[in-house]
Design a protein around this motif. Structure first.
Motif, PDB file in Angstrom:
ATOM      1  N   HIS A  70       0.894  -1.377   0.050  1.00 47.07           N
ATOM      2  CA  HIS A  70      -0.034  -0.095  -0.067  1.00 47.07           C
ATOM      3  C   HIS A  70       0.820   1.170  -0.096  1.00 47.07           C
ATOM      4  CE1 HIS A  70      -3.274   2.828   0.531  1.00 47.07           C
ATOM      5  NE2 HIS A  70      -3.037   2.772   1.999  1.00 47.07           N
ATOM      6  N   GLN A  71       1.871   1.104   0.822  1.00 46.18           N
ATOM      7  CA  GLN A  71       2.829   2.062   0.780  1.00 46.18           C
ATOM      8  C   GLN A  71       3.505   2.493  -0.675  1.00 46.18           C
ATOM      9  OE1 GLN A  71       4.248   4.485   2.959  1.00 46.18           O
ATOM     10  NE2 GLN A  71       2.778   4.057   4.417  1.00 46.18           N
ATOM     11  N   LEU A  72       4.005   1.541  -1.269  1.00 49.38           N
ATOM     12  CA  LEU A  72       4.395   1.468  -2.302  1.00 49.38           C
ATOM     13  C   LEU A  72       3.601   1.938  -3.471  1.00 49.38           C
ATOM     14  CD1 LEU A  72       6.541  -1.846  -2.810  1.00 49.38           C
ATOM     15  CD2 LEU A  72       7.453   0.615  -3.237  1.00 49.38           C
ATOM     16  N   ARG A  73       2.387   1.467  -3.599  1.00 52.02           N
ATOM     17  CA  ARG A  73       1.333   1.990  -4.531  1.00 52.02           C
ATOM     18  C   ARG A  73       0.984   3.650  -4.334  1.00 52.02           C
ATOM     19  NH1 ARG A  73      -4.418  -0.709  -4.900  1.00 52.02           N
ATOM     20  NH2 ARG A  73      -4.441  -0.197  -2.733  1.00 52.02           N
ATOM     21  N   GLY A  74       1.246   3.849  -3.069  1.00 54.72           N
ATOM     22  CA  GLY A  74       0.824   5.267  -2.613  1.00 54.72           C
ATOM     23  C   GLY A  74       1.979   6.363  -3.308  1.00 54.72           C
ATOM     24  N   ARG A  75       2.880   5.812  -3.974  1.00 54.48           N
ATOM     25  CA  ARG A  75       3.990   6.786  -4.765  1.00 54.48           C
ATOM     26  C   ARG A  75       3.176   7.209  -6.094  1.00 54.48           C
ATOM     27  NH1 ARG A  75       4.624   8.314  -1.209  1.00 54.48           N
ATOM     28  NH2 ARG A  75       3.741   6.445   0.260  1.00 54.48           N
ATOM     29  N   VAL A  76       2.077   6.396  -6.415  1.00 55.95           N
ATOM     30  CA  VAL A  76       1.377   6.946  -7.803  1.00 55.95           C
ATOM     31  C   VAL A  76       0.039   7.378  -7.143  1.00 55.95           C
ATOM     32  CG1 VAL A  76       2.597   5.622  -9.307  1.00 55.95           C
ATOM     33  CG2 VAL A  76       0.707   4.508  -8.348  1.00 55.95           C
ATOM     34  N   GLY A  77      -0.741   8.118  -8.231  1.00 59.87           N
ATOM     35  CA  GLY A  77      -2.028   8.588  -7.653  1.00 59.87           C
ATOM     36  C   GLY A  77      -1.906   9.623  -6.929  1.00 59.87           C
ATOM     37  N   ARG A  78      -0.668  10.578  -6.859  1.00 59.18           N
ATOM     38  CA  ARG A  78      -0.527  11.468  -6.164  1.00 59.18           C
ATOM     39  C   ARG A  78      -0.899  13.181  -6.950  1.00 59.18           C
ATOM     40  NH1 ARG A  78       2.373   9.537  -1.525  1.00 59.18           N
ATOM     41  NH2 ARG A  78       3.035  11.758  -0.931  1.00 59.18           N
ATOM     42  N   GLY A  79      -1.108  12.944  -8.223  1.00 63.31           N
ATOM     43  CA  GLY A  79      -1.840  13.876  -9.022  1.00 63.31           C
ATOM     44  C   GLY A  79      -3.104  13.775  -9.312  1.00 63.31           C
ATOM     45  N   THR A  80      -3.456  14.356 -10.287  1.00 64.11           N
ATOM     46  CA  THR A  80      -5.099  14.533 -10.613  1.00 64.11           C
ATOM     47  C   THR A  80      -5.190  13.507 -11.753  1.00 64.11           C
ATOM     48  OG1 THR A  80      -4.660  16.370 -12.197  1.00 64.11           O
ATOM     49  CG2 THR A  80      -5.510  16.763  -9.943  1.00 64.11           C
ATOM     50  N   ARG A  81      -4.174  12.941 -12.526  1.00 64.15           N
ATOM     51  CA  ARG A  81      -4.384  12.071 -13.417  1.00 64.15           C
ATOM     52  C   ARG A  81      -4.614  10.441 -13.075  1.00 64.15           C
ATOM     53  NH1 ARG A  81       0.217  13.792 -17.670  1.00 64.15           N
ATOM     54  NH2 ARG A  81       1.128  14.630 -15.505  1.00 64.15           N
ATOM     55  N   GLN A  82      -5.255   9.727 -13.791  1.00 65.64           N
ATOM     56  CA  GLN A  82      -5.508   8.418 -13.665  1.00 65.64           C
ATOM     57  C   GLN A  82      -4.130   7.556 -13.472  1.00 65.64           C
ATOM     58  OE1 GLN A  82      -8.571   6.452 -13.192  1.00 65.64           O
ATOM     59  NE2 GLN A  82      -7.149   5.168 -12.230  1.00 65.64           N
ATOM     60  N   SER A  83      -4.072   6.834 -12.346  1.00 64.52           N
ATOM     61  CA  SER A  83      -2.560   6.098 -12.069  1.00 64.52           C
ATOM     62  C   SER A  83      -3.210   4.784 -12.018  1.00 64.52           C
ATOM     63  CB  SER A  83      -2.089   6.642 -10.782  1.00 64.52           C
ATOM     64  OG  SER A  83      -1.614   7.831 -10.866  1.00 64.52           O
ATOM     65  N   HIS A  84      -1.982   3.995 -12.572  1.00 58.41           N
ATOM     66  CA  HIS A  84      -2.283   2.484 -12.558  1.00 58.41           C
ATOM     67  C   HIS A  84      -1.080   1.710 -11.716  1.00 58.41           C
ATOM     68  CE1 HIS A  84      -5.107   2.632 -15.769  1.00 58.41           C
ATOM     69  NE2 HIS A  84      -4.320   3.851 -16.061  1.00 58.41           N
ATOM     70  N   CYS A  85      -1.485   0.718 -11.055  1.00 58.07           N
ATOM     71  CA  CYS A  85      -0.375   0.058 -10.509  1.00 58.07           C
ATOM     72  C   CYS A  85      -0.648  -1.541 -10.875  1.00 58.07           C
ATOM     73  CB  CYS A  85      -0.729  -0.017  -9.108  1.00 58.07           C
ATOM     74  SG  CYS A  85       0.438  -1.050  -7.977  1.00 58.07           S
ATOM     75  N   VAL A  86       0.546  -2.094 -11.468  1.00 57.58           N
ATOM     76  CA  VAL A  86       0.661  -3.336 -11.809  1.00 57.58           C
ATOM     77  C   VAL A  86       1.478  -4.488 -10.976  1.00 57.58           C
ATOM     78  CG1 VAL A  86       1.199  -5.154 -13.926  1.00 57.58           C
ATOM     79  CG2 VAL A  86       0.569  -2.640 -14.426  1.00 57.58           C
ATOM     80  N   LEU A  87       0.675  -5.532 -10.303  1.00 62.15           N
ATOM     81  CA  LEU A  87       1.188  -6.272  -9.438  1.00 62.15           C
ATOM     82  C   LEU A  87       1.584  -7.546 -10.037  1.00 62.15           C
ATOM     83  CD1 LEU A  87      -0.966  -5.553  -6.125  1.00 62.15           C
ATOM     84  CD2 LEU A  87       1.060  -4.794  -6.723  1.00 62.15           C
ATOM     85  N   MET A  88       3.055  -7.706 -10.400  1.00 63.28           N
ATOM     86  CA  MET A  88       3.458  -8.890 -11.154  1.00 63.28           C
ATOM     87  C   MET A  88       3.524 -10.044  -9.995  1.00 63.28           C
ATOM     88  SD  MET A  88       4.394  -7.630 -14.173  1.00 63.28           S
ATOM     89  CE  MET A  88       5.607  -8.911 -14.506  1.00 63.28           C
ATOM     90  N   TYR A  89       3.197 -11.141 -10.251  1.00 59.09           N
ATOM     91  CA  TYR A  89       3.382 -12.089  -9.186  1.00 59.09           C
ATOM     92  C   TYR A  89       4.007 -13.672 -10.007  1.00 59.09           C
ATOM     93  CZ  TYR A  89      -1.022 -13.825 -11.033  1.00 59.09           C
ATOM     94  OH  TYR A  89      -2.098 -14.386 -11.901  1.00 59.09           O
ATOM     95  N   GLN A  90       4.633 -14.401  -9.192  1.00 55.04           N
ATOM     96  CA  GLN A  90       4.976 -15.683  -9.592  1.00 55.04           C
ATOM     97  C   GLN A  90       3.997 -16.610  -9.201  1.00 55.04           C
ATOM     98  OE1 GLN A  90       8.232 -16.300 -10.965  1.00 55.04           O
ATOM     99  NE2 GLN A  90       7.355 -18.474 -11.359  1.00 55.04           N
ATOM    100  N   ALA A  91       3.349 -17.379  -9.927  1.00 54.83           N
ATOM    101  CA  ALA A  91       2.415 -18.160  -9.833  1.00 54.83           C
ATOM    102  C   ALA A  91       3.275 -19.712  -9.566  1.00 54.83           C
ATOM    103  CB  ALA A  91       1.469 -18.591 -10.923  1.00 54.83           C
ATOM    104  N   PRO A  92       2.572 -20.448  -8.773  1.00 56.32           N
ATOM    105  CA  PRO A  92       1.269 -20.447  -7.835  1.00 56.32           C
ATOM    106  C   PRO A  92       1.366 -19.601  -6.520  1.00 56.32           C
ATOM    107  CG  PRO A  92       2.519 -22.548  -7.391  1.00 56.32           C
ATOM    108  CD  PRO A  92       3.269 -21.887  -8.301  1.00 56.32           C
ATOM    109  N   LEU A  93       0.271 -18.904  -6.367  1.00 53.41           N
ATOM    110  CA  LEU A  93       0.362 -18.221  -4.917  1.00 53.41           C
ATOM    111  C   LEU A  93      -0.214 -18.873  -3.920  1.00 53.41           C
ATOM    112  CD1 LEU A  93      -1.034 -14.895  -6.540  1.00 53.41           C
ATOM    113  CD2 LEU A  93       1.133 -15.184  -5.710  1.00 53.41           C
ATOM    114  N   SER A  94       0.423 -18.577  -2.835  1.00 47.40           N
ATOM    115  CA  SER A  94       0.041 -19.272  -1.303  1.00 47.40           C
ATOM    116  C   SER A  94      -1.612 -18.374  -1.123  1.00 47.40           C
ATOM    117  CB  SER A  94       0.861 -19.138  -0.183  1.00 47.40           C
ATOM    118  OG  SER A  94       0.538 -17.488  -0.020  1.00 47.40           O
ATOM    119  N   GLN A  95      -2.343 -19.228  -0.258  1.00 47.39           N
ATOM    120  CA  GLN A  95      -3.609 -18.553  -0.127  1.00 47.39           C
ATOM    121  C   GLN A  95      -3.328 -17.280   0.657  1.00 47.39           C
ATOM    122  OE1 GLN A  95      -6.497 -20.425  -0.442  1.00 47.39           O
ATOM    123  NE2 GLN A  95      -7.404 -18.513   0.271  1.00 47.39           N
TER     124      GLN A  95
END
Ligand SMILES: Nc1ncnc2c1ncn2[C@@H]1O[C@H](COP(=O)(O)OP(=O)(O)OP(=O)(O)O)[C@@H](O)[C@H]1O
Length: 685
Positions: A571-596
């Motif tokens: 959440h802290q990391l993602r908070g680095r974007v979305g700080r202006g007025t434009r639409q921001s995006h966050c892409v969380l890449m992951y290595q499958a398979p994921l634990s529960q």
């Protein structure tokens, strides 16, 4: 006084093992509560045994045989008048088989399974013939234990401690008021301890197993009360100090607001007013500002600083990392263009450091830095306000030593303001910050759009390239965060360098920068300044950028292997974007398979931007100790209380703490000492 080593069966080795469980006295042993209970007070007829229940059974062995296979199994068939059960043993000795022959009486205790041939127990505890003991009169408590300490020995030690308590050789006084206990229908201390360690057979087992039994609740409430009393004591101790009142005239306040590049939100204004009122007092402010990422805490902090400056005093602003300190320096320089500023971080060269120290002792009005500000040789001219951008990275001790620096011969302390971005659920905040006044910035600056978060399997990386290029073509900027788990900073930096090289191959047309923890401070500063100025389009970074970095033009964040990070860090990391007025995006890449657990974390991130929601889930997944990190670690380490599951007891405990302060002040100190292992530390706070 009885010591642990006076107990039978507790030699020096066991004393050490007990220490690992935080048990250092006989009283600690009594406060070491069972994990679960075993009922060996009654025998269950074999037609009434139920699957998954731990049960005591007794009967005659009717058959005993070995099933051959890769792992031979010894099977004993046992019958009573009502039914049959099979007891199964792997890794048995043949002597055991001979002993367990048909016709013998056997008693067994274990978990019942539904096997192919009816009910069965795997590796039960058992007794044969003459060795069958009388039935227990009480339930048997099973304790959390450390490795190498046998359960039996621990049980035995607790029983001895309880014996000492019951026959009066161990004096544990009742510290909760009798009238209150009666009203709340809770037992006295001795009864509660007897019930939890030796429950009678007719005890409400369901309540006991879920921690809801009045005896357990009573003990937990006592611990919570002690926690509230300790924090209250800290608060009162501080309030006995004087502080310089810092006041701003309406005119001065208006001038400050006019200097800001934006209008404060209603929430910012409200919090700044709360701070103004505190600062005007002659006792030190003890306030916490809680505000989600990007809610604009820095401007509020600047408002507080303005008060100190107007009084001709010094204000300190401390950040958890050098990147963040540097950034605050830049922001504050914009807010206070004409003020004399000093900057101190751990990596300044000797001459630079000397120069800054001289400034701090003399002309500087606003002092910004990292924990280097705590060091002994830092002498302040006239420190009146300490602001700590905590982000949960500081221990309580560091904060204290900085505060102590402001103390002068008038017994005065600087005002203190702590800022935190990790939104803590209310219940936890009430407990952790019971000694602070809390202000919440519960509104984001206008025109913020919520960040659009997507999850992407590492394998689908190519899909990202287009998005990154498109964002950069629109004149926006992007972060690429490497979440490396390597132990050493060196390896982490190396891996980030590799990613940096790869991305340069992928995007030959983009200006790419790299920042990681191994860079020197001035190198980091230069990269961040380049990024802020727009000279870098894509910034490859390790999680050093996690806190506070503020580049409103950055609208895309890619986090590699996001499954490795905890929710609050994401959440802290993602908070680095979305700080202006434009639409921001966050892409969380992951290595499958994921634990529960990782799935829950990532989907929570995808589904909400609300820091409080995220914190709630985080609390469920990780527990309070982890969330609070080092902050007041000791103060949040409860022996019995679970902040999440026992939150319903807090109100009652808080009321009782107030009642005791008013009506039984003499007991309060004893109660703090009984429960707060860290009471000595807290007392210094
Ligand atoms: N009232 C406001 N109106 C418009 N923009 C604002 C307002 N307050 C702050 N900002 C801007 O919002 C951004 C975030 O502010 P700031 O860095 O103070 O947030 P923060 O609460 O410290 O966040 P974090 O915890 O993520 O560091 C900054 O770019 C700041 O200039």
């Amino acid at each position: 006084m009885v010591h642990l080593s006076d107990l039978k069966g507790i030699g020096p080795a066991a004393v050490d093992k007990l220490k690992q469980l935080n048990i250092e006295s006989v009283l600690d042993l009594l406060f070491h509560l069972p994990l679960r209970y075993e009922d060996k007070t009654r025998i269950t007829p074999l037609d009434r045994v139920q699957a998954f229940q731990r049960t005591l059974v007794e009967g005659e062995i009717t058959k005993s045989f070995v099933v051959q296979g890769k792992r031979p199994i010894l099977v004993c068939e046992v019958a009573d008048e009502q039914g049959v059960i099979q007891l199964k043993f792997f890794n048995f000795y043949y002597s055991q088989k001979i002993k367990m022959c048909a016709g013998k009486r056997i008693r067994a205790y274990g978990e019942v399974n539904q096997g192919l041939h009816g009910p069965e127990m795997i590796h039960p505890e058992f007794w044969l013939e003459q060795a069958i003991p009388p039935l227990n009169e009480r339930l048997t408590a099973v304790y959390p234990k450390s490795e190498g300490l046998q359960q039996k020995r621990l049980q035995n030690a607790v029983q001895q401690a309880l014996g000492l308590l019951i026959d009066g050789r161990l004096n544990v006084s009742e510290l909760l008021p009798e009238e209150w206990l009666q009203k709340a229908r809770l037992p006295d201390l001795q009864t509660a301890l007897e019930v939890v360690h030796q429950p009678p057979p007719d005890v409400d087992m369901q309540a006991l197993m879920t921690g809801q039994h009045p005896s357990q609740q009573r003990l937990k409430i006592e611990e919570m009360v002690s926690h509230f009393l300790a924090l209250q004591a800290i608060r009162e101790q501080r309030q006995q100090h004087r502080a310089t009142p810092l006041c701003l005239s309406i005119n001065q306040k208006q001038q400050f607001l006019a200097r800001l590049p934006f209008t404060l939100t209603a929430a910012q204004k409200r919090v700044l007013n709360e701070i103004s009122m505190d600062l005007a007092k002659t006792c030190p402010m003890q306030r916490l500002i809680q505000g989600d990422v990007g809610s604009g805490k820095t401007a509020v902090a600047a408002g507080a600083i303005e008060h100190a400056l107007a009084a001709g005093k010094q204000a300190v602003f401390m950040a958890p990392t050098s990147i963040l300190a540097e950034q605050h320096r830049l922001t504050l320089a914009e807010f206070f263009p004409h003020e004399n500023m000093a900057f101190l971080s751990g990596r300044l060269k000797t001459a630079e450091r000397r120069e800054q120290l001289d400034k701090i002792a003399d002309s500087a009005a606003v002092i910004i830095g990292t924990h280097a500000l705590f060091q002994d040789d830092v002498v302040y001219r006239d420190l009146a306000l300490v602001i700590i951008d905590e982000q949960h990275r500081f221990g309580v001790h560091q904060r204290l030593s900085l505060k102590a620096k402001g103390a002068d011969h008038n017994n005065s302390l600087p005002h203190s303001l702590i800022m935190t971005a990790t939104p803590i659920p209310r219940t936890l905040a009430q407990v952790a910050y019971a000694n602070l006044d809390v202000s919440v910035i519960d509104e984001l600056p206008p025109n913020r759009q919520s960040i659009n978060t997507t999850l992407l399997d590492n394998k689908k990386m190519p899909q990202l390239a287009e998005r990154i290029e498109a964002a950069c073509q629109r004149g926006e900027q992007a972060y690429w965060v490497c979440t490396l788990v390597e132990e050493s900073e060196h390896l982490r930096a190396k891996a980030a360098e590799n990613t940096f090289e790869e991305l340069k191959d992928w995007f030959p047309g983009l200006k790419i920068g790299l920042v990681h923890g191994r860079l020197k401070d001035d190198e980091k500063t230069a990269v961040m300044a380049d990024f802020k100025a727009g000279n870098i389009q894509l910034l490859v970074a390790t999680t050093v950028i996690e806190v506070g970095v503020d580049v409103p033009n950055a609208t895309l964040m890619v986090i590699e292997n996001a499954e490795r990070l905890g929710l609050s860090q994401l959440h802290q990391l993602r908070g680095r974007v979305g700080r202006g007025t434009r639409q921001s995006h966050c892409v969380l890449m992951y290595q499958a398979p994921l634990s529960q657990n990782a799935q829950t974390r990532l989907s929570t991130m995808r589904d909400t931007n609300d820091g409080f929601e995220i914190a709630k889930t985080d609390l469920k997944l990780r527990g309070p100790g982890e969330i609070l990190g080092t902050r007041q670690k000791g103060a949040m380490e409860f022996r019995l209380v679970n902040v999440e599951t026992d939150k319903d007891l807090f109100k009652q405990a808080r009321e009782l703490a107030e009642f005791m302060q008013k009506n039984h002040p003499e007991q309060c100190h004893a109660l703090i000492h009984r429960w707060q292992r860290q009471a000595a530390t807290l007392a210094k706070v």
